[in-house]
Design a protein around this motif. Structure first.
Motif: not given
Length: 498
Positions: A76-96
């Motif tokens: 559960k604690t690892a999800w704190v960092g993992s969610i941020s990693y995921g949104f760096i990637m997920i928001c790639g098309p939007l930021s592009g």
């Protein structure tokens, strides 16, 4: 204002939001300088990676403090960092897309401000649920906005030195992990993890300053993307973007990278605690990340230079990198001493550098300049699978008391990705064959001829020998069917004019 611009020596650099100072009605498109101001952008993007990606790569230092503070499981604690990693990637098309529309400078600065606010809010979090939103969601979105513009700018400013420039920029993440692991550990030991976050948030001012150097290469309105060149509805642009998924080469490329990126962040989140579980003091365990960051930083620059050579097959180089990363992960259960883990960190930094720097370079090589922004955005979205790696390894630790199984699964997926990458040359050959079929009417000597009246009509047995072009847009078709049934213009029954 005009007098001010005439005095400033850098007046030729203008904002995406300002009209370009064209000498004529047709904007002049600047070719990639392959240097010049591009090296300033390389330095600024490097600084972004040092602070932004370096912060994410050093999250393992905070993991131990968060486990002690909130008393939750490793998964559960690892999800704190993992969610941020995921949104760096997920928001790639939007930021592009936002970068293309509003400019790299504006989006990167907005991203830096979001990161500052989110880190300060994270320092006051009272539960993991709050951290899921502040550090996970907000920091991830802000990091995507700050990270993506730099990669797009590098692809615009460089051609023959693109791999070297990319290697320097990508080494920033490793350099950030090298510096910030020790910095955050010191701040946490002396001030606590909450004050450590507040102090680090002030450093994001440097990213805001660096964002002002992201000067556009071409005037506003010039788009490299096929979708952005269409003057049609947004729905049709969206359909064109999705058409990229019909390309077999692109599908193989994203599947392979999805497999190998699953375990990418596992060492950055769990390697320190894995060493502590083996009886290594935490201060020595952080040295493993220092060695990993140092070897990765140097290797990314060296490999970037090597991969610019025409004698190097970048695809094969990437395959070798992916395979050796998987091989090292599979060796984790055998590494139990401090010296062995130091060697693991060194070799992992070297092996992973090839795949890391070649991700944007090979995306550009395989997809081309026009489809690069769209392809890069989709690639980052697929790589969001990396956010599941650290929670999976944490779950394995909760179930078995060790992170070994998490590393083994990640290593097996890397080896599988190596074999998937081997399918790309076959898919490229198939794609080239289809293109050749589409262009069978092109003359072998590439000579362009004008259609003249002395050419005899085609017969069934006569194959077309070449392509004829009339630059006056008055093409005359000599076809028996058109001559017999088509309308007669200008009183000429033998010809049909357009």
């Amino acid at each position: 204002m005009q007098l001010f611009r005439s005095i400033i020596p850098f007046r030729r650099f203008y904002s995406d939001g300002e009209p370009a100072p064209p000498a004529s009605s047709t904007p002049v498109i600047r070719p990639p300088p392959d240097g010049g101001w591009g090296w300033v952008i390389v330095f600024s993007s490097f600084l972004y990676n040092v602070l932004v990606l370096g912060y994410h790569n050093s999250f393992g230092v905070y993991l131990i403090s968060l486990l002690d503070t909130f008393g939750q499981t490793s998964q559960k604690t690892a999800w704190v960092g993992s969610i941020s990693y995921g949104f760096i990637m997920i928001c790639g098309p939007l930021s592009g897309k936002l970068t293309v529309k509003y400019g790299a400078r504006e989006i990167s600065i907005i991203g830096s401000i979001i990161i500052m606010i989110s880190i300060i809010c994270s320092s006051y979090a009272s539960s993991l649920g709050v951290l899921f939103f502040t550090h996970g969601f907000l920091t991830g979105v802000g990091s995507s906005f700050a990270f993506t513009p730099g990669m797009i700018m590098i692809s615009q400013y460089f051609t023959t030195n693109r791999a070297l420039a990319t290697g320097i920029v990508m080494s920033g993440g490793a350099a950030g992990a090298l510096v910030q692991t020790r910095l955050h550990q010191y701040l946490i030991d002396t001030l606590g993890w909450r004050r450590s976050l507040r102090i680090f948030s002030t450093l994001m001012v440097l990213c805001i300053m660096a964002g002002f150097t992201y000067l556009p290469l071409n005037p506003k309105g010039y788009k490299r993307s096929v979708a952005d060149n269409l003057k049609t509805s947004p729905l049709k642009k969206f359909v064109v973007d999705l058409g990229l998924w019909k390309d077999t080469v692109f599908l193989i490329w994203v599947v392979a990278n999805g497999l190998c990126k699953f375990g990418f962040f596992i060492p950055y989140v769990h390697l320190i605690r894995h060493a502590v579980q083996l009886g290594i003091p935490v201060n020595q365990a952080t040295n493993i990340m220092l060695v990993l960051g140092l070897s990765s930083m140097i290797s990314r620059i060296i490999f970037g230079r090597i991969c610019d050579s025409e004698k190097i097959n970048r695809l094969y180089f990437n395959q070798a990198s992916v395979f050796f990363v998987g091989f090292l992960y599979l060796l984790i259960p055998l590494l139990k001493s401090y010296a062995a883990l130091i060697g693991f960190g060194f070799l992992l930094g070297v092996a992973d550098a090839g795949n890391y720097i070649l991700l944007p370079v090979l995306t550009f090589d395989l997809m081309g300049a026009e489809r690069m922004p769209v392809a890069w955005g989709f690639m980052l979205t697929v790589n969001a699978v990396s956010c599941f790696g650290p929670p999976f390894a944490g779950w394995m630790n909760d179930m078995t008391g060790s992170y070994n199984l998490g590393f083994i699964v990640a290593g097996a997926l890397n080896v599988a990705a190596c074999f998937v990458l081997a399918l790309i040359p076959c898919a490229q050959g198939s794609r080239q064959t289809r293109k050749s079929i589409m262009n069978v009417t092109i003359d072998q000597n590439n000579e362009i001829k004008e259609w003249t009246d002395d050419i005899p009509p085609f017969t069934v047995g006569d194959p077309p020998d070449s392509t004829y072009v009339n630059y006056l847009s008055r093409t005359k078709f000599r076809c028996p069917e058109l001559s017999d049934s088509g309308p007669s213009l200008s009183g000429a029954p033998e010809e049909t004019q357009i």
